[in-house]
Scaffold this active site. Structure first.
Site, PDB file in Angstrom:
ATOM      1  N   TYR A 269      -2.038   0.318  10.731  1.00 41.44           N
ATOM      2  CA  TYR A 269      -2.083  -0.279   9.434  1.00 41.44           C
ATOM      3  C   TYR A 269      -0.979   0.425   8.740  1.00 41.44           C
ATOM      4  O   TYR A 269      -0.076  -0.688   8.059  1.00 41.44           O
ATOM      5  CB  TYR A 269      -3.087   0.548   8.648  1.00 41.44           C
ATOM      6  CG  TYR A 269      -3.380  -0.252   7.128  1.00 41.44           C
ATOM      7  CD1 TYR A 269      -3.405  -1.467   6.973  1.00 41.44           C
ATOM      8  CD2 TYR A 269      -3.311   0.674   6.182  1.00 41.44           C
ATOM      9  CE1 TYR A 269      -3.461  -1.914   5.562  1.00 41.44           C
ATOM     10  CE2 TYR A 269      -3.318   0.345   4.985  1.00 41.44           C
ATOM     11  CZ  TYR A 269      -3.397  -1.119   4.828  1.00 41.44           C
ATOM     12  OH  TYR A 269      -3.448  -1.534   3.271  1.00 41.44           O
TER      13      TYR A 269
ATOM     14  N   SER B  95       1.008  -1.206   0.033  1.00 42.27           N
ATOM     15  CA  SER B  95       0.087  -0.157   0.168  1.00 42.27           C
ATOM     16  C   SER B  95       0.945   1.161  -0.037  1.00 42.27           C
ATOM     17  O   SER B  95       2.237   1.312   0.441  1.00 42.27           O
ATOM     18  CB  SER B  95      -0.962   0.046   1.346  1.00 42.27           C
ATOM     19  OG  SER B  95      -1.391   1.188   1.467  1.00 42.27           O
TER      20      SER B  95
END
Length: 252
Positions: free
Chosen positions: A149, A136
């Site tokens: 995250y 990501s």
């Protein structure tokens, strides 16, 4: 053994029950791969495998025994797409939910480690292996309230990049694909089924969709064996970073 007797190369895609994983499985199947669809949810991957003339294996990537059993069913692996993972919650460090953090590290980091370790001998033995790890932009940036995250994705990216160095000289290519905003079940899962909160993430912008990322992974898989695409960062035109203020909000 699960590996087909035909001459098709074999691609293992984790998190194949939805989103990027599902789209990637379809893309690789269209390129001639026998796709091993791996996920915790049985019904979606059984249907997908039937659609693609592939194979479904129900496994939780955070369970070493389940991963070992999966690897034991495969004679051959040419491509591994580490896609399983996700986010839970959106809290500050001060208000961190420890169980959310634990889940994110287990799913994104340890899951990638378990699957990669288990399949690495087969990828090397293929003579032209490829490992694609879907991280990501959170693997290269930070944003407020996202430390659980972003820290997990940073660790996943470091795992992948270290392996790239450790495998130098081996017949395995490694590519990290780091997407920005992609409209999938990601936000719905992050907010534990809160449809309204998940929908707000995409308001005012045109996000990427799963097929956009899958197309890039398919491109990577189609490169000749001497070409390694180390890191591919992809975002919507309307996004420049992971921070909420970095998006262009259209007025209607």
């Amino acid at each position: 053994m699960t590996t087909p007797s035909d001459a098709r190369p074999v691609a293992v895609v984790t998190g194949a029950s939805a989103g990027i994983g599902k789209a990637t499985a379809r893309t690789l199947a269209a390129q001639g791969f026998h796709v091993i669809c791996v996920a915790r949810r049985e019904a979606p991957i059984m249907a997908l495998a039937a659609e693609l003339d592939g194979t479904a294996i129900v496994a939780d990537v955070t369970d070493p025994e389940a991963v070992a059993a999966m690897a034991g069913r495969l004679d051959r692996v040419d491509v591994l797409v580490n896609n399983a993972g996700g986010a839970r919650g959106l809290d500050s460090v001060a208000d961190a939910d420890i169980e959310h953090w634990r889940w994110m590290w287990e799913a994104n980091v340890m899951g990638t480690l378990h699957v990669t370790r288990a399949l690495l001998p087969k990828l090397i033995a293929s003579g032209d292996g490829l490992i694609v790890t879907v991280t990501s932009i959170a693997a290269i940036e930070i944003y407020d309230n996202g430390a659980g995250y972003t820290s997990a994705k940073h660790a996943q990216g470091v795992l992948h990049r270290t392996l790239r160095s450790e495998l130098l000289g081996q017949p395995v290519r490694l590519t990290e694909v780091a997407p920005g905003m992609v409209k999938t079940e990601f936000s719905l899962n992050r907010f534990e089924g809160d449809d309204e909160r998940a929908a707000k993430v995409y308001q005012g912008v045109t996000p990427l969709v799963a097929e956009d990322v899958a197309e890039v992974i398919g491109f990577v898989a189609s490169r000749p064996s001497h070409v390694d695409l180390d890191l591919i960062v992809m975002r919507p035109r309307d996004q420049v970073s992971g921070s909420a203020g970095s998006r262009f909000n259209r007025r209607t």
